[in-house]
Design a protein around this motif. Sequence first.
Motif, PDB file in Angstrom:
ATOM      1  N   THR A  99       0.823  -1.212   0.000  1.00  0.00           N
ATOM      2  CA  THR A  99       0.000   0.000   0.000  1.00  0.00           C
ATOM      3  C   THR A  99       0.854   1.257   0.000  1.00  0.00           C
ATOM      4  O   THR A  99       0.506   2.264  -0.617  1.00  0.00           O
ATOM      5  N   ASP A 100       2.002   1.199   0.691  1.00  0.00           N
ATOM      6  CA  ASP A 100       2.904   2.348   0.685  1.00  0.00           C
ATOM      7  C   ASP A 100       3.521   2.549  -0.699  1.00  0.00           C
ATOM      8  O   ASP A 100       3.751   3.666  -1.138  1.00  0.00           O
ATOM      9  N   THR A 101       3.790   1.432  -1.385  1.00  0.00           N
ATOM     10  CA  THR A 101       4.290   1.518  -2.762  1.00  0.00           C
ATOM     11  C   THR A 101       3.264   2.219  -3.643  1.00  0.00           C
ATOM     12  O   THR A 101       3.597   3.118  -4.423  1.00  0.00           O
ATOM     13  N   ALA A 102       2.000   1.800  -3.535  1.00  0.00           N
ATOM     14  CA  ALA A 102       0.934   2.397  -4.345  1.00  0.00           C
ATOM     15  C   ALA A 102       0.814   3.894  -4.076  1.00  0.00           C
ATOM     16  O   ALA A 102       0.646   4.693  -5.002  1.00  0.00           O
ATOM     17  N   LYS A 103       0.912   4.282  -2.817  1.00  0.00           N
ATOM     18  CA  LYS A 103       0.783   5.700  -2.458  1.00  0.00           C
ATOM     19  C   LYS A 103       1.935   6.520  -3.047  1.00  0.00           C
ATOM     20  O   LYS A 103       1.728   7.629  -3.549  1.00  0.00           O
ATOM     21  N   ARG A 104       3.148   5.979  -2.986  1.00  0.00           N
ATOM     22  CA  ARG A 104       4.306   6.699  -3.525  1.00  0.00           C
ATOM     23  C   ARG A 104       4.192   6.843  -5.046  1.00  0.00           C
ATOM     24  O   ARG A 104       4.490   7.898  -5.593  1.00  0.00           O
ATOM     25  N   LEU A 105       3.759   5.778  -5.705  1.00  0.00           N
ATOM     26  CA  LEU A 105       3.590   5.838  -7.158  1.00  0.00           C
ATOM     27  C   LEU A 105       2.550   6.884  -7.545  1.00  0.00           C
ATOM     28  O   LEU A 105       2.749   7.671  -8.472  1.00  0.00           O
ATOM     29  N   TRP A 106       1.448   6.903  -6.820  1.00  0.00           N
ATOM     30  CA  TRP A 106       0.392   7.870  -7.130  1.00  0.00           C
ATOM     31  C   TRP A 106       0.803   9.298  -6.798  1.00  0.00           C
ATOM     32  O   TRP A 106       0.394  10.238  -7.472  1.00  0.00           O
ATOM     33  N   LEU A 107       1.639   9.466  -5.783  1.00  0.00           N
ATOM     34  CA  LEU A 107       2.120  10.803  -5.436  1.00  0.00           C
ATOM     35  C   LEU A 107       2.995  11.362  -6.561  1.00  0.00           C
ATOM     36  O   LEU A 107       2.857  12.520  -6.963  1.00  0.00           O
ATOM     37  N   ILE A 108       3.875  10.523  -7.092  1.00  0.00           N
ATOM     38  CA  ILE A 108       4.725  10.932  -8.218  1.00  0.00           C
ATOM     39  C   ILE A 108       3.864  11.242  -9.440  1.00  0.00           C
ATOM     40  O   ILE A 108       4.053  12.251 -10.125  1.00  0.00           O
ATOM     41  N   TYR A 109       2.921  10.357  -9.695  1.00  0.00           N
ATOM     42  CA  TYR A 109       2.007  10.494 -10.840  1.00  0.00           C
ATOM     43  C   TYR A 109       1.226  11.805 -10.756  1.00  0.00           C
ATOM     44  O   TYR A 109       1.141  12.563 -11.726  1.00  0.00           O
ATOM     45  N   PHE A 110       0.679  12.089  -9.592  1.00  0.00           N
ATOM     46  CA  PHE A 110      -0.082  13.318  -9.375  1.00  0.00           C
ATOM     47  C   PHE A 110       0.827  14.544  -9.507  1.00  0.00           C
ATOM     48  O   PHE A 110       0.449  15.557 -10.118  1.00  0.00           O
ATOM     49  N   GLY A 111       2.036  14.439  -8.941  1.00  0.00           N
ATOM     50  CA  GLY A 111       2.980  15.556  -8.998  1.00  0.00           C
ATOM     51  C   GLY A 111       3.376  15.907 -10.424  1.00  0.00           C
ATOM     52  O   GLY A 111       3.411  17.091 -10.799  1.00  0.00           O
TER      53      GLY A 111
END
Length: 497
Positions: free
Chosen positions: A179-191
């Motif tokens: 879940t932490d991996t998913a959050k980091r990926l989405w944070l980069i994606y959103f950024g």
Amino acid sequence: MKLNYKIIFHFLGLLLLFNGGFMLLSALVSLLYKDGVTFQIFLAGIATVIVGVVGMLFTRKHKKEMNKREGYIVVTFGWIIMSLTGSLPYVFTESIPSFTSAFFETMSGYTTTGASILNDIEAVPKGVLFWRSMTHWIGGMGIIVLAIAILPLLGIGGMQLFAAEAPGPSADKLHPRITDTAKRLWLIYFGYTAAETLLLKVAGMSFFDAINHSMCTLSTGGFSTKNASVAYWNGQPIIQYIIIVFMFLAGANFVLSYFAFKGKVQKVIQDEEFKLYFKFIVVFTLIAAVIIYFKADASASSIVHPMVWGKAESSFRHALFQVLSVITTTGFITADYTLWTPFLVVFFFGLMFLGGSAGSTSGGVKVVRHLILIKNSFLEFKRTLHPNAIVPVRYNKKAINRFIVFNVLAFFILYMLSFIIGALVFSMFGIEFKGAVGLAASTLGNVGPALGDFGPVNNYSALPPLAQWWASFLMLIGRLELFTVLILFTPFFWRNR
């Protein structure tokens, strides 16, 4: 082991909640722009949310364990049910009255293919256009990756889902907890999406065009708010260069972006796949640019603005843009490359089979698979000369498990078989050879533009209804990397063990 159907339906209900929520956001955009279809999009969103809530309520008492089989079912049927409900805004607003065409457009959106049946995109209400781009953005990083970011709230483990949906031979993890991996990926994606939106706005796009093109760039989708796609801004090269940068980033492994932000630049530079990805782009761009400069008219397309900055810059920009657009399977266009000489037509057709990096939002075979295939092929010469020698395939200085090599070989064979069968089926619908092979390569690789009547400056509106369903199936198996979907057609998958 019997399938845990309750957890499957519970998770599908959760996905519908997400889908309905994004529709309601699109309804808000429709309200802000007063495009006259706010109620219809709102109704589609509410209907989807209600179905999702009912599904979750009826299956709330379930075993909170998910095995691989259930993961494959959730991923495949999750994308299908998202596409079915995602068609509602098109149907309710009558932007696409035919449900078949609406489903095709939605599947094309979620799978980030970017193939469209709309003839006049600029006449479509802004709320619907925003929803269209949103389907790209959700599907780019993966609907399931979005959902597993909040799975701890439900007490459900998400590794099986991530492995089933993650693009590439293996799923890189940034953190021990998925879940932490998913959050980091989405944070980069959103950024990245926010950064591109800001830059495009400053460069001269309207805010609406900027945010839509940013969502479609980072997802490597290719839907545009203009009939001429990015060719609309041929008079503003800076806009196209900004999109080029973000197409490159979207086609690279997002894990490498994370390492770069953490200051581990060496990991990025030393990554074999990234180096080959970069070399491919440089070499193919130079080949295309030289041919365009000496042999072709770079402006031979539906360009609405005159070329600027001279012929050399124009040739380089169009070559780089189109090479990146096809390799990353984004599908934006600045010119009709099918008019650039027969060699370049075949050249870009070949690039449809390349794909971006594993762990990116792009489709296609992926660079890492080509790398492993090339390395294994050269090692076969050594094994022929030294049959008793143990010569493993190495990737990033580590020996690869032979089962990964077998998986890559099986994937490539399945991919080519799917392409051949795909083209044959399209030909059964009366589509000529050039169009059939172009459609098969483009839909399976999630590229968007094809060849012939379905080339870069045309769309898919001429595709017969049954062919649209077939194209939707190819887009789905291409986006979920074949095995995830095709395994459901095997008898042993459904046997209770």
